[in-house]
Design an enzyme around this catalytic site. Sequence first.
Site, mmCIF file in Angstrom:
data_model
loop_
_atom_site.group_PDB
_atom_site.id
_atom_site.type_symbol
_atom_site.label_atom_id
_atom_site.label_comp_id
_atom_site.label_asym_id
_atom_site.label_seq_id
_atom_site.Cartn_x
_atom_site.Cartn_y
_atom_site.Cartn_z
ATOM 1 N N GLU A 1 -52.357 10.392 67.719
ATOM 2 C CA GLU A 1 -53.463 11.071 68.353
ATOM 3 C C GLU A 1 -54.902 10.567 67.701
ATOM 4 O O GLU A 1 -55.659 11.221 67.124
ATOM 5 C CB GLU A 1 -53.302 12.547 67.727
ATOM 6 N N GLU B 1 -45.450 15.114 73.338
ATOM 7 C CA GLU B 1 -45.148 16.270 72.616
ATOM 8 C C GLU B 1 -45.509 17.597 73.498
ATOM 9 O O GLU B 1 -46.341 17.519 74.401
ATOM 10 C CB GLU B 1 -46.325 16.418 71.419
#
Length: 677
Positions: free
Chosen positions: A150, A308
């Site tokens: 991320e 995710e």
Amino acid sequence: MSLPLSAKVPFGGDYNPEQWPEDVWKQDYRLFDSARIDLVTLGVFDWALTQPAEDTYDFALLDRIVERASAEGRGICLATGTGAHPPWLAKAYPEVTRTDFEGRKHRFGQRHNSCPSSPVFRRLSAELARRVARRYADTPAVLAWHVGNEYGGACYCALCAAGFRNWLRHRYGTLDELNEAWYTTFWSHTFTDWDEIEPPSALTEHWRGPDHTAFPGITLDYLRFTSDAMLTNFRDEKAAIRESSPTLPVTTNFMGMYRPIDYHRWAPHLDFVSWDNYPPDDESAARMALTHDLMRGLKDGQPFWLMEQTPSCTACRDVNPLKRPGLMRLWSWQAVAHGADAVLFFQLRASRGASEKYHGAVIGHAGRADTRVFREVAELGAELERLGPVSLGARTPARVALLFDWDSWWALELSDGPSRLVRYQQVVLAYHRALWDAGVDLDVVAVTADLSRYDVVVAPALHLLKGDLPQRLEAVATRGGSVLTTYLSGRVDENDQAFLMDVPGSLGQLMGVRVDEWDARGPEVVNPVRLGDGADQVDVDARLLFELVIPQGAQVIGTYLADFYAGTPAVTRNAFGAGDGWYVAAGLDQAGVSWVVRQVLDQHDLLGPYPDVPNLESAVRVAADGSRLLFLLNHRAEPVEVTTRNGGVDLLTGDRTAAGAALRLPAYGVVVLEEDR
Ligand SMILES: [Zn+2]
């Protein structure tokens, strides 16, 4: 190089056995068996484990974790572990921590905490990636590499200032060019030495916050620089991986519509795209569809991985609602419908401590299989197994493109005037919502994408115009297509300087209008707009921004009903070549946006199969062998019944449906119909 090889949609997610004793691993794998979990993402935050000191690498525990996953027959997405640096690194080299927008030099803490310009961070993160790849490249279970985690945020330290100056030298060559691009004769800003240039922060060009800048051109370049600097970090690690792993695909997990990183500039450097889907609420079905389409559009329609999602709830928000029964399944199938070739969770087993201990997990703290969440995960696992390989690699046959542009997003929201209340994402979401409601298969693409395959191109708030986009949009209309754009489009060039011509700049010919003035008002001010005529006439609300349009050949489709510009155009359509250009000059409400969008879609016969059934989503994927999969997703809490257009087999139940038959979807129900050929 593209997606990892797989015989079915990989199912699993982030797994952190290093947090647990090995007898727990054994229990976990028995639970994974019953949920048909066949892929684990390992080692995302393992830096402190695998390199406990600068001169010490220790892979003993990761070896056992990888061996166990291999022995259990699981595929592995193996991370380099650089998403958070270890405490010893920050202590030995304070340069690796970031300096924030307010100018505060951070010390060790948190994650995603490394200065992207730090030579020490670059060297040691690449070295760790090099060693991880060298050690595990020949492990057959490893299917893909997961670099960092991320990527995001920003740093304003002296190293980043130096990096910014280098980036600017590369972009502009000379200070004269830079001064011209940044319009520095304004407010006595002419730079005479590269070292005079500062990162735009609260200490320099900004007031109030990151969007309030005296020089949007400088801030725009710093956003570009930051995105590129972090991309360099990713590329450092990828290059290090490639030394020993020449063919395994490499990715990093994106975050969808995430403003700080220009994913269009990153995507060419990833072998496949993956992203983390954490929608803000239960009402986000259309937004998620848009984001999936954006992620699929990053690599020219190639499928992506859903890296995710939570099986139940998040923990990072002030209030973290539970996904209602059936929603996790529905949203997982929505991802597949829009191009996901993997369905993965964060996380497989809940952390016992630290900030994510309440983040939802497939296996909770008690380690039980008889929970609702586990049961729903296991049922989805069984369904994906039943589906098999049919959807892998399948493409979306879109004839509609929605343009998405980070430069326009940044430029619009940095701008002083006309209105801070007009937010790029909100405008895009409204136009996307209209397309989604109409059941249209669409691609969300960069402004540099090949537009020649599309009949309709929708470009909301295309604030910043660059390259040959205006010509390529004209080409769409010339050959019979439609181009729709809105207020605040065609305003600035890539340096955020206004065009020395009528608004909307070089879109003016295509739109057949010129915008003479604009009126920004608070959210409480409504100016109704009358759309259409005769039996089709409808009045809708418009808010926030009202452009005053003088047609230059365009036909008036909608007019303002109030204020001194009552009776003047708010929506126009301009015949251009064999097609047309549509201009929406005001912030129409959703009903108004949908009305206009359906006019455009109708012209090209592009409405989906059930455009009038609210919250019943349809999406199509076409496999390489020509199989056509129609996904129907009922986002409502009550059942819905529709009539099938084509016959086929529901791949989730094996039930055959004839053309014209009634098809009933329960609340949050899903059908994956392989249509007869
Ligand atoms: Zn820095």
